[in-house]
Scaffold this motif. Sequence first.
Motif, short mmCIF file in Angstrom:
data_model
loop_
_atom_site.label_atom_id
_atom_site.label_comp_id
_atom_site.label_asym_id
_atom_site.label_seq_id
_atom_site.Cartn_x
_atom_site.Cartn_y
_atom_site.Cartn_z
N HIS A 123 67.49 71.97 -3.06
CA HIS A 123 66.71 73.21 -3.09
C HIS A 123 65.63 73.13 -2.01
N ILE A 124 65.73 74.02 -1.02
CA ILE A 124 64.72 74.09 0.04
C ILE A 124 63.59 74.99 -0.46
N ARG A 159 74.96 71.22 -0.53
CA ARG A 159 74.68 72.61 -0.21
C ARG A 159 73.21 72.92 -0.47
N LEU A 160 72.69 73.89 0.26
CA LEU A 160 71.27 74.22 0.21
C LEU A 160 71.03 75.45 -0.65
N LEU A 161 69.95 75.42 -1.41
CA LEU A 161 69.59 76.52 -2.29
C LEU A 161 68.28 77.17 -1.84
N LEU A 162 68.25 78.49 -1.90
CA LEU A 162 67.04 79.28 -1.66
C LEU A 162 66.68 79.99 -2.96
N VAL A 193 74.72 77.54 2.46
CA VAL A 193 73.42 78.07 2.03
C VAL A 193 73.64 79.19 1.03
N GLY A 194 73.04 79.06 -0.14
CA GLY A 194 73.18 80.08 -1.17
C GLY A 194 71.94 80.17 -2.03
N LEU A 195 72.04 80.93 -3.12
CA LEU A 195 70.89 81.22 -3.95
C LEU A 195 70.83 80.35 -5.20
N LEU A 196 69.63 79.99 -5.56
CA LEU A 196 69.29 79.50 -6.89
C LEU A 196 68.70 80.72 -7.60
N PHE A 197 69.46 81.30 -8.53
CA PHE A 197 69.01 82.49 -9.25
C PHE A 197 68.38 82.03 -10.55
#
Length: 279
Positions: A123-124, A159-162, A193-197
């Motif tokens: 998680h970035i 993988r990276l989370l926004l 790159v995807g979402l942390l909801f």
Amino acid sequence: MSTDTTLTTTAVVDAGQPARLRFAANLKWLFTEVPFLERFDAAAKAGFAAVEYAAPYPYEAAELQRRLADAGLKQVLVNTPMGEPGTPTRSGVACFPDRVQEFRDGVEQGLEYATALGADFLHIVGGLRPDGVSRDRAFARYVTNIAWAAERAKGTGVRLLLEAQNKRDAPGFILDTQSQAAAVAEAVGSDNVGLLFDFYHAQIDEGDLLTTLDSVWDRVFHLQVADPPSRHEPGTGEIAYTGIFNHLRRRGYQGWIGCEYAPAAGTVEGLDWIKEANA
């Protein structure tokens, strides 16, 4: 690993039956009744098959690897490094124009830990807009930094989370909405790159949760739950989580759901909601 079947958090797929939702214990928030390194065994004993937590950095990766292996747990995610509580960098430095090298060093360290622990996600953490810096400038730096991190993470398997965080708890956070987070992921143009909801953050700032989730569904990699206003376990606040969980099953969600909440009256005592979610 516990063999107690009263609380099972792993996915079970039977012919004609929907998959069970998979819940990961967030060890920053849950099992705080014991020291951090003891929380792995506590989570396994309670029936969890996976864990997540923000900051592995005070511990050697080898020690955390051992704790995971001994407890039979999967590591789901870690965060990039953040500053101490109360400091301007307490929510990360991804949007700080004058801390680019610090951001890159943090990504390198985060990827090192994530790969060592077998974590799916890093998680970035976006950060709070710095004083004296325009929002446009901070946001431009944020997007540029995410693009750099996406390129750096290629080939690592991580993988990276926004994540968009609510402005009540994190005033000045760089990401305002779920759609803005999705737009950043889209602009970066990388499939890692995807979402942390986080339903807690989304409810406070946006509401209309099912519509909000569906609007960014194709970019969602990971979910987290807590119930506002007090950030306790699902079922203690204002979110109708039964409907949320049924919706996730209908959509065929197969990922982990992080339990990032403060138990209202003890961690184990408050876990009945998981059994109910998979009833």
